[in-house]
Design an enzyme around this catalytic site. Structure first.
Site, PDB file in Angstrom:
ATOM      1  N   GLY A  48       0.834  -1.188   0.000  1.00  0.00           N
ATOM      2  CA  GLY A  48       0.000   0.000   0.000  1.00  0.00           C
ATOM      3  C   GLY A  48       0.870   1.239   0.000  1.00  0.00           C
ATOM      4  N   GLN A  53       3.024   9.959   1.412  1.00  0.00           N
ATOM      5  CA  GLN A  53       4.321   9.291   1.355  1.00  0.00           C
ATOM      6  C   GLN A  53       5.128   9.685   0.117  1.00  0.00           C
ATOM      7  OE1 GLN A  53       2.407   5.264   2.251  1.00  0.00           O
ATOM      8  NE2 GLN A  53       4.470   5.054   3.114  1.00  0.00           N
ATOM      9  N   CYS A  99       6.593  -0.231   6.878  1.00  0.00           N
ATOM     10  CA  CYS A  99       6.145   0.936   6.124  1.00  0.00           C
ATOM     11  C   CYS A  99       7.271   1.406   5.212  1.00  0.00           C
ATOM     12  CB  CYS A  99       5.753   2.042   7.099  1.00  0.00           C
ATOM     13  SG  CYS A  99       5.153   3.550   6.324  1.00  0.00           S
ATOM     14  N   LEU A 100       6.931   1.778   3.992  1.00  0.00           N
ATOM     15  CA  LEU A 100       7.934   2.283   3.064  1.00  0.00           C
ATOM     16  C   LEU A 100       8.562   3.576   3.569  1.00  0.00           C
ATOM     17  CD1 LEU A 100       6.140   1.595  -0.344  1.00  0.00           C
ATOM     18  CD2 LEU A 100       7.864   0.202   0.823  1.00  0.00           C
ATOM     19  N   HIS A 141      -3.837   1.109   7.996  1.00  0.00           N
ATOM     20  CA  HIS A 141      -2.476   1.643   7.947  1.00  0.00           C
ATOM     21  C   HIS A 141      -2.399   2.821   6.966  1.00  0.00           C
ATOM     22  CE1 HIS A 141       2.046   1.101   7.930  1.00  0.00           C
ATOM     23  NE2 HIS A 141       1.868   1.780   6.807  1.00  0.00           N
ATOM     24  N   GLU A 142      -2.936   2.637   5.773  1.00  0.00           N
ATOM     25  CA  GLU A 142      -2.848   3.682   4.745  1.00  0.00           C
ATOM     26  C   GLU A 142      -3.738   4.878   5.062  1.00  0.00           C
ATOM     27  OE1 GLU A 142      -0.397   3.549   2.788  1.00  0.00           O
ATOM     28  OE2 GLU A 142       0.066   1.439   3.124  1.00  0.00           O
ATOM     29  N   HIS A 145      -2.084   7.225   7.366  1.00  0.00           N
ATOM     30  CA  HIS A 145      -1.161   8.152   6.694  1.00  0.00           C
ATOM     31  C   HIS A 145      -1.882   9.438   6.281  1.00  0.00           C
ATOM     32  CE1 HIS A 145       2.719   6.227   6.319  1.00  0.00           C
ATOM     33  NE2 HIS A 145       2.170   5.094   5.902  1.00  0.00           N
TER      34      HIS A 145
END
Length: 177
Positions: A48, A53, A99-100, A141-142, A145
């Site tokens: 995701g 991000q 997480c990226l 999670h997304e 963000h």
């Protein structure tokens, strides 16, 4: 499609609350941005990616959680614009998240076991997805963000401090210090 820069913790864009995508913003430019986000997510081997991000403070995310273990594509890519959790279960589950924007770090995070999310697709049409599997975790999670919340904000202060120290050490090693 183009690969975008993924911003890493502690960049300030990651703490900023995203604004909704306005009706007049739906169109080819939005589709291109979402395509670029998806390509970036694939290249970074994520499941995701939220717009903040990649430096965009808009309420949009891309997800593809059905790819194989090597991260090969395609799976079942989803574009979610203006996603909003409209229902959550009382039951919660714990799972390991990464997480990226917090590279190479992982931690146990508690999330709602089941959720219902209202969102718009790339054409502005409204949809609702109800899920109680891995997709529920990825969506939470997304969407976090989009509200300026990272998964590390959902763990204990001590665990967060340890994780941040490991992240800083990794960055120094990567920079050759």
């Amino acid at each position: 499609m183009a690969k975008l820069k993924v911003y890493e913790y502690p960049h300030s864009i990651l703490k900023k609350k995203s604004v909704p995508v306005a009706p007049e913003e739906f169109g080819e430019e939005l589709r291109k941005t979402l395509d670029d986000m998806l390509e970036t997510m694939y290249e970074e081997v994520g499941v995701g990616l939220a717009a903040p991000q990649v430096g965009i403070s808009k309420r949009m995310i891309v997800i593809d959680y059905e790819r194989d273990d090597e991260g090969n594509k395609p799976g079942n890519p989803m574009y979610l614009v203006n996603p909003e959790i409209v229902w959550k279960s009382e039951e919660k589950v714990c799972g390991t998240e990464g997480c990226l924007s917090v590279p190479e770090q992982r931690a146990e995070v508690e999330r709602f076991a089941a959720i219902k999310v209202k969102y718009q697709d790339v054409d502005g049409k409204e949809h609702i997805v109800e899920t109680d599997d891995f997709l529920a975790i990825v969506l939470q999670h997304e969407i976090d963000h989009l509200d300026g919340i990272l998964y590390i904000d959902r763990i204990s202060r001590l665990k967060r401090q340890m994780l941040v120290k490991k992240l800083e050490k990794m960055r120094k090693e990567r920079a050759g210090e």
